[in-house]
Design an enzyme around this catalytic site. Sequence first.
Site, PDB file in Angstrom:
ATOM      1  CD  GLN A 185      -2.486  -1.351   2.281  1.00  0.00           C
ATOM      2  OE1 GLN A 185      -2.730  -2.025   3.251  1.00  0.00           O
ATOM      3  NE2 GLN A 185      -3.546  -0.382   2.245  1.00  0.00           N
ATOM      4  CD  GLU A 344      -7.356  -7.622   8.034  1.00  0.00           C
ATOM      5  OE1 GLU A 344      -7.317  -7.699   7.122  1.00  0.00           O
ATOM      6  OE2 GLU A 344      -7.788  -7.138   9.439  1.00  0.00           O
TER       7      GLU A 344
END
Length: 632
Positions: A185, A344
Amino acid sequence: MARISQHLSTIALLLELSIIHICSAQQVYVFTTGISPRPHCSASYDKAPATPTYRFSQFSFTQTETYRYATSIPPPRTTKTYARPYRKLKTLIPPLQTTTWGNWNPNDTAATDTADPYGQAAWSSLWEWAAPANYTTTGIYSTTVTPTPIPSSELVLPPKDYFGPTDCYKFPKDFIFGVAGSACQIEGAIAREGKGPNQMDVWSEPGEPNNYVTNENYYLYKQDIERLASLGVKYYSFTIPWSRILPFAFPGTPVNSAAINHYNDLIDFVLSKGMTPTVTMIHFDTPLQFYGTNITSRQWRNGVMGVGSGAYGNPLFEDSFVHYGKILLTHFSDRVPIWFTFNEPMLFCDTGASVNNVIKSHARVVHFYKEVIKGTGKIGIRLHDPFSVPLNPQNQTHIAAAHHINSFHLDTFWNPLVLGIDYPESFKMAITDYVPLTPKDLAYLKGTCDFLSIQPYTASVASPPPGGIESCAKNSSSEYFPFCVKLQSTNIFGWNFGYRSYSRVYTTPEYLRTYLNYLWNTFRKPVFITEFGFPVFGEADKEVREDMLYDSPRSNYYLSFMTEVLKAIWEDGVNVMGALAWSFADNWEFGDYDARFGLQVVDRETQERYYKKSFFDLVGFVRDRHPNYEES
Ligand SMILES: *[C@@H]1O[C@H](CO)[C@@H](O)[C@H](O)[C@H]1NC(C)=O
Ligand SMILES: *[C@@H]1O[C@H](CO)[C@@H](O)[C@H](O)[C@H]1NC(C)=O
Ligand SMILES: *[C@@H]1O[C@H](CO)[C@@H](O)[C@H](O)[C@H]1NC(C)=O
Ligand SMILES: *[C@@H]1O[C@H](CO)[C@@H](O)[C@H](O)[C@H]1NC(C)=O
Ligand SMILES: *[C@@H]1O[C@H](CO)[C@@H](O)[C@H](O)[C@H]1NC(C)=O
């Protein structure tokens, strides 16, 4: 729970206790009318005369404002290590071949080493195969930028919000506070200095922005870290892309020495600033090789348990991840005290095999860290869970629905990895191709998390789906499959249950406290909040930067969440070991630059960073209450 009994004592006169059935960690709806009690001011409120006394006086501009500067982190006084250095650990893994590659230029077919399976030509053809759409190298930087000190004019605290915390607690001395980011990101430089292609490099749909440049943190990491230290941040949580360390992904392929140098330098720079690094091994950025030779179809957005497929179910995945994890641990665990294997994982699990490979590769990496390297730091796995509370806590089917979805998200990993017990029924009844765990598996998996790391951005409200949970779990075409619970963001009266942000994150601080109680009492390990954050609604649409920087809803989110963390610690006896805010700067949010979770604005033209008000407010909240900051 202390909170519920306290709450009751203040309003006891107003209710009929007989209607309330209090269950631990669960909200109840209490109906009342009339004025709200103000227990903290009742004395002066009662004594105040009914009529004010008006008077004239000489007017002057007597408002005073206190200007405060952020307190920078002092340089380190001691260095601590958590394992032996690489030169001592390297005999613990098979010998590694290292090499370097250049930058990919789609128009350049000059490499002639075509006979070398891992040469420059082979590396370039990885990128030709990945074919990132509209690939461009037009960032500003192409080499590491030397950091410059942050001028004190940037470190003046913003005005405080009028309403703020009124608590009197302190954080425990060892409470970890920091900020987090993830490589895909922020780094950019996706096809530079030998990095191979991963899922995130080809994630964007046509028309969506991609991550080719993003924050250019691959070159600006020192400046980014300098900015964090100047503001007073102690922990920096970052992720390493597997495809940068091993562009050819698999065991037996060469290690990219430019990548090893880069992260060594990054870790050393963090330490030189008096900060502490934490490393995550995979953050949605599976090397593209695990998707097989035909990536044309790109069906990885049709995730079963989340948003896509991380290809974790590939039969080569488990051994390959373990090999990669060992490379990171041998190289960096001398200086890194906190490790996370997966971020996650359920969001990118699509089959029973994918969950199986995640938990088994996690456990093998942890056993290597504890027993072979004998690392003295901590290691865990970061889970996603939209913590669900029952819509009507007096309806047993709503309570069952909340337990069902929470167990699916959490117990699927932490039953085996923390408690050493089987997958939960919620998972097994829907994901029927799950790989059964033997008693031997469970004994090996048990106890491979030092903490419960969760990313509680927001909560959700659960009730059963039409037709019930059981029939949904048998019907993979049901819109509620596989979790088989109806989720909503409104309470039983139709009110949103918190202030809504850009992407379905709501400010739900009291549910955070409920959640912390749930985690600690269910799994009995310290809880580590490894991400939480708030993309203020409409922030990207604001016309001037000053308005983007004045982000009171984000301050409100962070300060209320941290207040509830303190209450969970001191009033409920929950061991919360730390909190890492997401994210330290606006970034590429998986095909979107408008979902701004950042504590800093990033100018997309100039790459300049600007601290938002909430960053000062959050760091200030911790600094004012943390014994470790008193010395600095
Ligand atoms: C490759 O060549 C095309 C056409 O000449 C040009 O538009 C493009 O910018 C070049 N790409 C790179 C990365 O240099
Ligand atoms: C490539 O760029 C063009 C022009 O901006 C755009 O229309 C197209 O959607 C882009 N392709 C992808 C796959 O993003
Ligand atoms: C790759 O997948 C696409 C989409 O499913 C398909 O159209 C194509 O024929 C496949 N190519 C090969 C070489 O199998
Ligand atoms: C409990 O909730 C279910 C599902 O929403 C509903 O059908 C049922 O009538 C409720 N029971 C009571 C006692 O309210
Ligand atoms: C499964 O769910 C789909 C979509 O809701 C529905 O059309 C179908 O009738 C269901 N099948 C069964 C056997 O209940």
